[in-house]
Design a protein around this motif. Structure first.
Motif, PDB file in Angstrom:
ATOM      1  N   VAL A 121      80.426  21.558  41.910  1.00 52.91           N
ATOM      2  CA  VAL A 121      80.926  21.345  40.552  1.00 52.91           C
ATOM      3  C   VAL A 121      79.947  22.049  39.623  1.00 52.91           C
ATOM      4  O   VAL A 121      78.764  21.713  39.610  1.00 52.91           O
ATOM      5  CB  VAL A 121      81.005  19.836  40.205  1.00 52.91           C
ATOM      6  N   GLY A 123      79.092  22.645  35.963  1.00 50.25           N
ATOM      7  CA  GLY A 123      79.417  22.168  34.625  1.00 50.25           C
ATOM      8  C   GLY A 123      78.579  22.758  33.504  1.00 50.25           C
ATOM      9  O   GLY A 123      79.047  22.855  32.361  1.00 50.25           O
ATOM     10  N   ALA A 124      77.350  23.144  33.784  1.00 50.60           N
ATOM     11  CA  ALA A 124      76.431  23.534  32.702  1.00 50.60           C
ATOM     12  C   ALA A 124      76.774  24.927  32.176  1.00 50.60           C
ATOM     13  O   ALA A 124      76.832  25.890  32.942  1.00 50.60           O
ATOM     14  CB  ALA A 124      74.993  23.488  33.222  1.00 50.60           C
ATOM     15  N   CYS A 149      74.097  26.904  38.438  1.00 46.07           N
ATOM     16  CA  CYS A 149      75.141  26.707  39.463  1.00 46.07           C
ATOM     17  C   CYS A 149      74.465  26.677  40.830  1.00 46.07           C
ATOM     18  O   CYS A 149      73.923  27.697  41.275  1.00 46.07           O
ATOM     19  CB  CYS A 149      76.135  27.863  39.443  1.00 46.07           C
ATOM     20  N   SER A 150      74.517  25.553  41.518  1.00 46.18           N
ATOM     21  CA  SER A 150      73.928  25.473  42.862  1.00 46.18           C
ATOM     22  C   SER A 150      74.865  26.100  43.874  1.00 46.18           C
ATOM     23  O   SER A 150      76.084  25.978  43.754  1.00 46.18           O
ATOM     24  CB  SER A 150      73.723  24.021  43.273  1.00 46.18           C
ATOM     25  N   TRP A 187      67.384  31.743  38.319  1.00 45.46           N
ATOM     26  CA  TRP A 187      66.698  30.480  38.680  1.00 45.46           C
ATOM     27  C   TRP A 187      65.220  30.776  38.922  1.00 45.46           C
ATOM     28  O   TRP A 187      64.786  30.963  40.047  1.00 45.46           O
ATOM     29  CB  TRP A 187      67.345  29.877  39.928  1.00 45.46           C
ATOM     30  N   MET A 192      63.209  23.707  44.116  1.00 50.37           N
ATOM     31  CA  MET A 192      64.627  23.803  44.476  1.00 50.37           C
ATOM     32  C   MET A 192      65.080  25.260  44.597  1.00 50.37           C
ATOM     33  O   MET A 192      66.216  25.608  44.278  1.00 50.37           O
ATOM     34  CB  MET A 192      65.490  23.045  43.455  1.00 50.37           C
ATOM     35  N   SER A 197      70.483  28.298  43.306  1.00 48.87           N
ATOM     36  CA  SER A 197      71.057  28.025  41.984  1.00 48.87           C
ATOM     37  C   SER A 197      70.887  29.247  41.086  1.00 48.87           C
ATOM     38  O   SER A 197      70.037  30.097  41.336  1.00 48.87           O
ATOM     39  CB  SER A 197      70.362  26.812  41.365  1.00 48.87           C
ATOM     40  N   VAL A 342      61.458  19.030  40.246  1.00 47.55           N
ATOM     41  CA  VAL A 342      62.493  19.818  39.553  1.00 47.55           C
ATOM     42  C   VAL A 342      63.850  19.098  39.610  1.00 47.55           C
ATOM     43  O   VAL A 342      64.538  18.975  38.590  1.00 47.55           O
ATOM     44  CB  VAL A 342      62.603  21.238  40.180  1.00 47.55           C
ATOM     45  N   ARG A 345      64.925  16.406  37.135  1.00 44.87           N
ATOM     46  CA  ARG A 345      65.293  16.761  35.744  1.00 44.87           C
ATOM     47  C   ARG A 345      66.797  16.878  35.634  1.00 44.87           C
ATOM     48  O   ARG A 345      67.358  17.956  35.853  1.00 44.87           O
ATOM     49  CB  ARG A 345      64.623  18.096  35.334  1.00 44.87           C
ATOM     50  N   GLN A 346      67.443  15.806  35.340  1.00 48.71           N
ATOM     51  CA  GLN A 346      68.898  15.801  35.177  1.00 48.71           C
ATOM     52  C   GLN A 346      69.248  15.563  33.714  1.00 48.71           C
ATOM     53  O   GLN A 346      68.407  15.202  32.916  1.00 48.71           O
ATOM     54  CB  GLN A 346      69.522  14.735  36.076  1.00 48.71           C
ATOM     55  N   ALA A 347      70.539  15.764  33.376  1.00 48.82           N
ATOM     56  CA  ALA A 347      70.935  15.812  31.960  1.00 48.82           C
ATOM     57  C   ALA A 347      70.621  14.513  31.207  1.00 48.82           C
ATOM     58  O   ALA A 347      70.916  13.414  31.682  1.00 48.82           O
ATOM     59  CB  ALA A 347      72.417  16.125  31.857  1.00 48.82           C
ATOM     60  N   ASN A 348      70.029  14.698  30.088  1.00 50.34           N
ATOM     61  CA  ASN A 348      69.842  13.709  29.018  1.00 50.34           C
ATOM     62  C   ASN A 348      69.490  12.277  29.453  1.00 50.34           C
ATOM     63  O   ASN A 348      70.260  11.338  29.193  1.00 50.34           O
ATOM     64  CB  ASN A 348      71.098  13.685  28.134  1.00 50.34           C
ATOM     65  N   PRO A 349      68.331  12.076  30.067  1.00 48.90           N
ATOM     66  CA  PRO A 349      67.949  10.720  30.477  1.00 48.90           C
ATOM     67  C   PRO A 349      67.794   9.755  29.289  1.00 48.90           C
ATOM     68  O   PRO A 349      68.067   8.556  29.432  1.00 48.90           O
ATOM     69  CB  PRO A 349      66.611  10.921  31.202  1.00 48.90           C
TER      70      PRO A 349
HETATM   71  C1  LIG Z   1      68.217  21.721  41.390  1.00 48.68           C
HETATM   72  C2  LIG Z   1      69.268  21.589  40.360  1.00 48.68           C
HETATM   73  C3  LIG Z   1      70.570  21.965  40.671  1.00 48.68           C
HETATM   74  C4  LIG Z   1      71.558  21.899  39.719  1.00 48.68           C
HETATM   75  N1  LIG Z   1      72.828  22.271  40.059  1.00 48.68           N
HETATM   76  C5  LIG Z   1      73.815  22.167  39.159  1.00 48.68           C
HETATM   77  C6  LIG Z   1      75.172  22.504  39.480  1.00 48.68           C
HETATM   78  O1  LIG Z   1      75.485  22.907  40.606  1.00 48.68           O
HETATM   79  N2  LIG Z   1      76.113  22.373  38.531  1.00 48.68           N
HETATM   80  C7  LIG Z   1      75.805  21.959  37.265  1.00 48.68           C
HETATM   81  O2  LIG Z   1      76.688  21.862  36.429  1.00 48.68           O
HETATM   82  N3  LIG Z   1      74.548  21.669  36.913  1.00 48.68           N
HETATM   83  C8  LIG Z   1      73.560  21.751  37.833  1.00 48.68           C
HETATM   84  N4  LIG Z   1      72.275  21.423  37.469  1.00 48.68           N
HETATM   85  C9  LIG Z   1      71.997  21.166  36.049  1.00 48.68           C
HETATM   86  C10 LIG Z   1      72.099  19.689  35.713  1.00 48.68           C
HETATM   87  O3  LIG Z   1      73.415  19.257  35.852  1.00 48.68           O
HETATM   88  C11 LIG Z   1      71.638  19.487  34.265  1.00 48.68           C
HETATM   89  O4  LIG Z   1      72.381  20.312  33.420  1.00 48.68           O
HETATM   90  C12 LIG Z   1      70.199  19.811  34.084  1.00 48.68           C
HETATM   91  O5  LIG Z   1      69.467  19.332  35.178  1.00 48.68           O
HETATM   92  C13 LIG Z   1      69.750  19.189  32.778  1.00 48.68           C
HETATM   93  O6  LIG Z   1      68.342  19.161  32.726  1.00 48.68           O
HETATM   94  P1  LIG Z   1      67.590  19.309  31.320  1.00 48.68           P
HETATM   95  O7  LIG Z   1      66.192  18.918  31.555  1.00 48.68           O
HETATM   96  O8  LIG Z   1      67.918  20.648  30.749  1.00 48.68           O
HETATM   97  O9  LIG Z   1      68.324  18.157  30.471  1.00 48.68           O
HETATM   98  P2  LIG Z   1      68.296  17.819  28.951  1.00 48.68           P
HETATM   99  O10 LIG Z   1      69.534  17.027  28.690  1.00 48.68           O
HETATM  100  O11 LIG Z   1      68.069  19.031  28.109  1.00 48.68           O
HETATM  101  O12 LIG Z   1      67.044  16.843  28.841  1.00 48.68           O
HETATM  102  C14 LIG Z   1      65.726  17.275  28.548  1.00 48.68           C
HETATM  103  C15 LIG Z   1      65.072  16.259  27.603  1.00 48.68           C
HETATM  104  O13 LIG Z   1      65.697  16.314  26.304  1.00 48.68           O
HETATM  105  C16 LIG Z   1      66.238  15.036  25.967  1.00 48.68           C
HETATM  106  N5  LIG Z   1      67.447  15.330  25.168  1.00 48.68           N
HETATM  107  C17 LIG Z   1      68.653  15.739  25.638  1.00 48.68           C
HETATM  108  N6  LIG Z   1      69.498  15.928  24.598  1.00 48.68           N
HETATM  109  C18 LIG Z   1      68.807  15.658  23.471  1.00 48.68           C
HETATM  110  C19 LIG Z   1      69.132  15.678  22.076  1.00 48.68           C
HETATM  111  N7  LIG Z   1      70.350  16.037  21.659  1.00 48.68           N
HETATM  112  N8  LIG Z   1      68.173  15.351  21.179  1.00 48.68           N
HETATM  113  C20 LIG Z   1      66.921  15.003  21.608  1.00 48.68           C
HETATM  114  N9  LIG Z   1      66.554  14.970  22.900  1.00 48.68           N
HETATM  115  C21 LIG Z   1      67.490  15.280  23.837  1.00 48.68           C
HETATM  116  C22 LIG Z   1      66.484  14.362  27.302  1.00 48.68           C
HETATM  117  O14 LIG Z   1      66.560  12.946  27.225  1.00 48.68           O
HETATM  118  C23 LIG Z   1      65.249  14.821  28.074  1.00 48.68           C
HETATM  119  O15 LIG Z   1      64.134  14.063  27.673  1.00 48.68           O
HETATM  120  C24 LIG Z   1      71.256  21.458  38.410  1.00 48.68           C
HETATM  121  C25 LIG Z   1      69.954  21.051  38.096  1.00 48.68           C
HETATM  122  C26 LIG Z   1      68.965  21.092  39.057  1.00 48.68           C
HETATM  123  C27 LIG Z   1      67.571  20.663  38.690  1.00 48.68           C
END
Ligand SMILES: Cc1cc2nc3c(=O)[nH]c(=O)nc-3n(C[C@H](O)[C@H](O)[C@H](O)COP(=O)(O)OP(=O)(O)OC[C@H]3O[C@@H](n4cnc5c(N)ncnc54)[C@H](O)[C@@H]3O)c2cc1C
Length: 369
Positions: A121, A123-124, A149-150, A187, A192, A197, A342, A345-349
């Motif tokens: 999937v 999505g990003a 994209c993984s 990447w 990872m 990815s 690494v 680090r998933q979306a918006n904890p």
């Molecule tokens: C190994 C790996 C494989 C992946 N594979 C896929 C894949 O196959 N498909 C896919 O779709 N995605 C994939 N992803 C991406 C994943 O789904 C996320 O998009 C990504 O990990 C988000 O990480 P981020 O640190 O950029 O998140 P962010 O949401 O940017 O978070 C970073 C920090 O900012 C904070 N934050 C977020 N939004 C705001 C805001 N508006 N205001 C203030 N603070 C904010 C968060 O709480 C956090 O503290 C993968 C990620 C990894 C690590």
């Protein structure tokens, strides 16, 4: 809560994989890893990729109860977190097609996966963002790209979400096998790297009518949307537990495990890993029960946050307990801690914590029962 263990042939496949992964070199940033392609073939041969598919006249049902999926993901995550990530995405895609796909989409997917195809999937959004254009003949022309994209070059089919003009979330089933559209060099992460990815360029691709999976906003339905992150947490949990186990073995081998401060670190690490496991098991059970989907979704969200905290803690404890040797190229914990840091680090904890704290604080009597 019982401790879930993998069944055969899952146990045998994971044991062999764990053995091989200890000696496989980590690719350089942005480069592919042929080893992972062979591991995908091995998983297909062991029947693991098609495990959830139960065919019926109108397609297939997703039939992989959490009692089997959880140990599979934990086992893979502990053996090779990149592979755990890829299989987690594959299961997510298979479940979504089973839930929302029409019979043709389900048959196409089941045929492909039974032939060894890996799914994901994506999505990003990349730059420029993914933007489908639905034409008058119902054909869809794709623009833009996705990032993170993984499975570039490993996946042949991906579910690709996008937000339509009416703000609904839609899903497209897209053939993503074209290597010319993949950019693994995007990447440049410290971990990872074997997950293949990177970015995928959809510009100019045409999709025939019938590529859209489900109705608008089906993808958002809980407990399968946010609730599905228990699977990501399970793969991460596998790495958390393996880091604890390898740390203990390393300390025992060097005769340092009995020092009271080292014992205290081991104890803290076991506590964190056990807490995380209990939350992931409870979340998975809640998502798969017929209970309240909102509650199940919040439990899944919290399990991801608990695993994140446990992961960061066990990485810090392992580094402190073992010292410089852990940072050496080729040390099994070096790559494992880098990969986990690494993948955590998933979306918006922050949003996940605030949103689900609001949900859960209104339901404390049910949770503290
Ligand atoms: C190994 C790996 C494989 C992946 N594979 C896929 C894949 O196959 N498909 C896919 O779709 N995605 C994939 N992803 C991406 C994943 O789904 C996320 O998009 C990504 O990990 C988000 O990480 P981020 O640190 O950029 O998140 P962010 O949401 O940017 O978070 C970073 C920090 O900012 C904070 N934050 C977020 N939004 C705001 C805001 N508006 N205001 C203030 N603070 C904010 C968060 O709480 C956090 O503290 C993968 C990620 C990894 C690590």
């Amino acid at each position: 809560m019982t401790c879930l263990a993998p069944d055969e042939p899952i146990r045998a496949a994971i044991a062999a994989l764990a053995e091989r992964s200890l000696t496989r070199a980590d690719p350089h940033p942005g480069e592919g890893d042929d080893g992972i392609a062979q591991e995908i073939v091995a998983l297909a041969r062991a029947g693991i990729l098609k495990l959830p598919i139960r065919r019926h006249d109108a397609g297939y049902a997703y039939d992989l109860p959490y009692r089997r999926a959880l140990p599979l993901l934990v086992g893979l995550g502990g053996a090779d977190l990149s592979l755990g990530r890829l299989v987690e995405g594959h299961l997510n895609a298979l479940q979504l097609v089973a839930l929302y796909g029409d019979p043709d989409q389900q048959r196409r997917t089941a045929d492909a996966v039974e032939a060894g195809v890996l799914m994901g999937v994506w999505g990003a959004d990349g730059t420029p963002p993914f933007a489908p254009e639905v034409r008058e003949d119902s054909e869809i022309r794709l623009h833009g790209s996705k990032r993170y994209c993984s499975g570039l070059g490993l996946l042949s089919l991906a579910l690709v979400p996008y937000t339509a003009e009416d703000r609904t979330l839609r899903l497209l089933l897209v053939d993503v096998a074209d290597p010319a559209r993949s950019d693994a060099s995007a990447w440049r992460m410290r971990g990872m790297r074997a997950s293949r990815s990177g970015a995928f360029d959809f510009e100019g691709l045409h999709l025939p009518p019938g590529a859209e999976v489900g109705a608008p906003d089906d993808y958002r339905r809980e407990p399968f949307f946010v609730g599905g992150i228990w699977r990501c947490a399970a793969a991460q949990l596998g790495a958390v537990e393996r880091i604890v186990q390898l740390s203990v073995e390393t300390l025992q081998a060097s005769g340092r495990a009995e020092h009271p401060l080292q014992l205290a670190r081991i104890g803290e690490a076991i506590l964190a890993a056990r807490d995380a496991r209990l939350q992931v098991e409870a979340a998975a059970a809640a998502v798969e029960s017929d209970g309240d989907p909102k509650l199940a979704t919040s439990l899944a969200a919290f399990s991801r946050l608990r695993v994140e905290a446990a992961g960061m803690l066990v990485i810090a404890l392992a580094e402190r307990a073992i010292g410089l040797a852990l940072f050496a190229d080729g040390h099994p914990l070096e790559r494992m801690t880098r990969d986990l840091s690494v993948y955590l680090r998933q979306a918006n904890p922050d949003h996940l914590l605030l949103d689900h704290t609001r949900q859960l604080m209104a339901r404390l009597p049910e949770i503290f029962r």
